[in-house]
Write an enzyme that holds these catalytic residues in place. Structure first.
Site, PDB file in Angstrom:
ATOM      1  N   ASN A   1       0.167   2.144  -0.417  1.00 59.56           N
ATOM      2  CA  ASN A   1      -0.484   0.918   0.059  1.00 59.56           C
ATOM      3  C   ASN A   1      -1.835   0.682  -0.596  1.00 59.56           C
ATOM      4  OD1 ASN A   1       1.566   0.211   1.973  1.00 59.56           O
ATOM      5  ND2 ASN A   1       0.907   2.028   3.105  1.00 59.56           N
ATOM      6  N   SER A   2      -2.042   1.303  -1.758  1.00 54.85           N
ATOM      7  CA  SER A   2      -3.356   1.249  -2.388  1.00 54.85           C
ATOM      8  C   SER A   2      -3.731  -0.157  -2.864  1.00 54.85           C
ATOM      9  CB  SER A   2      -3.344   2.213  -3.582  1.00 54.85           C
ATOM     10  OG  SER A   2      -4.366   1.891  -4.485  1.00 54.85           O
ATOM     11  N   ASN A   3      -4.929  -0.617  -2.456  1.00 59.27           N
ATOM     12  CA  ASN A   3      -5.460  -1.887  -2.970  1.00 59.27           C
ATOM     13  C   ASN A   3      -5.823  -1.746  -4.439  1.00 59.27           C
ATOM     14  OD1 ASN A   3      -5.368  -3.153  -0.469  1.00 59.27           O
ATOM     15  ND2 ASN A   3      -7.472  -2.616   0.058  1.00 59.27           N
TER      16      ASN A   3
END
Ligand SMILES: *Cc1c(COP(=O)(O)O)cnc(C)c1O
Length: 340
Positions: A77-79
């Site tokens: 879920n890394s931005n």
């Protein structure tokens, strides 16, 4: 309060079409009368706010070094992975993502965006029990590509390092510009901390631009994903690296304070109060905040601001992006229907 600019040596490393000025405005929440907000979220429609400042020096660095393949590391879920994938492609540099396997298979939120941005050949899933060795695995893959004639570069999680820090220094510069337009200096600045690079950029940027006077502004750091001790260690280590490259200013003591998130404090964790807080902030202040960073940071800053003995003029740095809400649509729908 004149406008202050970063030294020329650093200026040359920054793409100003990315590190643009952002506005500030008063927070509409009735209980937060002295709180202003810096709209870093408006730096991009698809990249989480403060990340754009990092990329503003990172992309020129990669281009100058003739890099054509960039290894990047992050959770599902890394931005950072989603943001960097966009800018690398735009600049015709190939991304290769080393992604931690999700606890449950998911194809929503950032995982969905990443699947849109990267083909199967551009990412590798790393099993959770191998995650400790991810940097080693990534270096081996890039080594193979090097032997096939590609110029590669491996970025640490969150792009932690001097090449991305230089762009982060522009936040301090832009806050001084906001202050100069406002005609007043902020007593206190609230910023959130993932890897800490953006907050470190703010601290060092203010020291570089203001010298000893930097201590007049208290910087309050919400520890979303780091401990105070680790943050201070990283600050010190990157300060020394920066000083070795740019012996411009004698960096003085900073006026720092650390807070733990008041809602769902463990990094990545979420709960009902957090989602309700996202809905409340939207209704009271008109801002769409992501639960992972910004909504936790905002609730924490509001509580801290409310407990101040004397009224202080404060600035909240909104580093986020409404895109961060994508992964939580079902939970938020439930919260907003519960008649809050
Ligand atoms: C990445 C991110 C941060 C943290 O940035 P660091 O420089 O890693 O500390 C904070 N807020 C949001 C919304 C982010 O996406």
């Amino acid at each position: 309060m004149s406008d202050r600019r970063l030294p020329k040596e650093i200026e040359l490393s920054i793409d100003r079409s990315l590190a643009k000025p952002t506005r500030i405005h008063k927070v509409a929440t009735p209980s937060a009368s002295q709180l202003w907000i810096k709209r870093e979220d408006e730096l991009s429609s698809g990249i989480s706010g403060g990340k754009v400042r990092k990329y503003a020096s990172l992309i020129p660095y990669l281009k100058q070094n003739g890099i054509d393949l960039v290894g990047m590391i992050g959770g599902p879920n890394s931005n950072n992975l989603v943001g960097l994938a966009q800018l690398l492609k735009e600049n015709q540099i190939s991304p290769f993502a080393f992604v931690r396997e999700a606890a449950a298979p998911n194809i929503h939120g950032n995982a969905l965006l990443l699947a849109m941005l990267l083909s199967e050949e551009e990412r590798m899933l790393i099993p959770r029990d191998k995650w400790d060795a991810v940097e080693k695995i990534a270096s081996e893959v890039l080594q193979q590509r090097e032997s096939r004639g590609q110029h590669t570069h491996l970025l640490r999680e969150g792009c932690f390092g001097v090449p991305a820090l230089l762009g982060s220094l522009t936040l301090a510069e832009d806050i001084l510009r906001n202050e100069s337009e406002l005609g007043r200096a902020f007593d206190r600045i609230y910023i959130d901390c993932g890897t800490g690079l953006s907050a470190i950029g703010l601290v060092l940027g203010l020291q570089m631009l203001l010298g000893e006077a930097a201590i007049e502004r208290e910087i309050v750091i919400t520890l979303i994903a780091e401990t105070e001790a680790r943050f201070l260690e990283k600050l010190n280590s990157i300060k020394m690296q920066l000083h070795a490259l740019y012996p411009i200013a004698a960096y003085k003591q900073a006026n720092l304070r650390f807070l733990k998130p008041v809602l769902s404090p463990r990094f990545g964790s979420v709960n009902k109060s957090l989602f309700q807080s996202c809905c409340n902030v939207a209704r009271e202040s008109g801002m769409l905040m992501d639960p992972t960073y910004s909504a936790k940071h905002f609730a924490t800053a509001l509580q801290d601001q409310a407990s101040a003995k004397a009224p202080l003029l404060s600035l909240f740095v909104f580093n986020g992006s409404a895109l961060g809400l994508m992964g939580f649509q079902d939970q938020i729908a439930r919260s907003s229907m519960e008649g809050i």
